[in-house]
Design a protein around this motif. Sequence first.
Motif, PDB file in Angstrom:
ATOM      1  N   ASP A  19       0.828  -1.213   0.000  1.00 46.40           N
ATOM      2  CA  ASP A  19       0.000   0.000   0.000  1.00 46.40           C
ATOM      3  C   ASP A  19       0.860   1.258   0.000  1.00 46.40           C
ATOM      4  O   ASP A  19       0.464   2.282  -0.557  1.00 46.40           O
ATOM      5  N   ALA A  20       2.031   1.177   0.620  1.00 47.29           N
ATOM      6  CA  ALA A  20       2.943   2.329   0.684  1.00 47.29           C
ATOM      7  C   ALA A  20       3.807   2.442  -0.575  1.00 47.29           C
ATOM      8  O   ALA A  20       4.590   3.382  -0.705  1.00 47.29           O
ATOM      9  N   GLY A  21       3.657   1.476  -1.490  1.00 51.94           N
ATOM     10  CA  GLY A  21       4.436   1.515  -2.719  1.00 51.94           C
ATOM     11  C   GLY A  21       5.852   0.986  -2.565  1.00 51.94           C
ATOM     12  O   GLY A  21       6.686   1.165  -3.449  1.00 51.94           O
ATOM     13  N   ASP A  22       6.122   0.321  -1.458  1.00 49.66           N
ATOM     14  CA  ASP A  22       7.463  -0.218  -1.192  1.00 49.66           C
ATOM     15  C   ASP A  22       7.530  -1.657  -1.684  1.00 49.66           C
ATOM     16  O   ASP A  22       7.467  -2.609  -0.911  1.00 49.66           O
ATOM     17  N   ARG A  27       8.185  -7.581  -1.696  1.00 49.98           N
ATOM     18  CA  ARG A  27       8.747  -8.777  -2.343  1.00 49.98           C
ATOM     19  C   ARG A  27       9.555  -9.609  -1.339  1.00 49.98           C
ATOM     20  O   ARG A  27       9.412 -10.834  -1.254  1.00 49.98           O
ATOM     21  N   ARG A  28      10.384  -8.930  -0.530  1.00 48.43           N
ATOM     22  CA  ARG A  28      11.177  -9.625   0.485  1.00 48.43           C
ATOM     23  C   ARG A  28      10.270 -10.323   1.502  1.00 48.43           C
ATOM     24  O   ARG A  28      10.496 -11.488   1.869  1.00 48.43           O
ATOM     25  N   LEU A  29       9.226  -9.630   1.921  1.00 41.70           N
ATOM     26  CA  LEU A  29       8.304 -10.206   2.892  1.00 41.70           C
ATOM     27  C   LEU A  29       7.532 -11.379   2.294  1.00 41.70           C
ATOM     28  O   LEU A  29       7.244 -12.357   2.994  1.00 41.70           O
ATOM     29  N   ARG A  30       7.199 -11.303   1.002  1.00 45.69           N
ATOM     30  CA  ARG A  30       6.530 -12.440   0.356  1.00 45.69           C
ATOM     31  C   ARG A  30       7.426 -13.668   0.363  1.00 45.69           C
ATOM     32  O   ARG A  30       6.951 -14.795   0.530  1.00 45.69           O
ATOM     33  N   GLU A  31       8.717 -13.460   0.157  1.00 45.86           N
ATOM     34  CA  GLU A  31       9.666 -14.582   0.216  1.00 45.86           C
ATOM     35  C   GLU A  31       9.707 -15.170   1.626  1.00 45.86           C
ATOM     36  O   GLU A  31       9.719 -16.395   1.798  1.00 45.86           O
TER      37      GLU A  31
END
Length: 50
Positions: A19-22, A27-31
């Motif tokens: 939501d913040a555009g980061d 992507r890192r958190l999805r991993e």
Amino acid sequence: MGTRDIIAQLRQDITTASDAGDESTARRLREELAKALEESGDRSADSNGE
């Protein structure tokens, strides 16, 4: 924190980052989420719904 709590927190953090555009953080958190789901044996919901 239990595994389910960690997974829930990662999903929330992914949404917040996205939501913040980061996207790099998202992507890192999805991993990290994928690893946590794999370790927990929970393959029923291996995405954040995005």
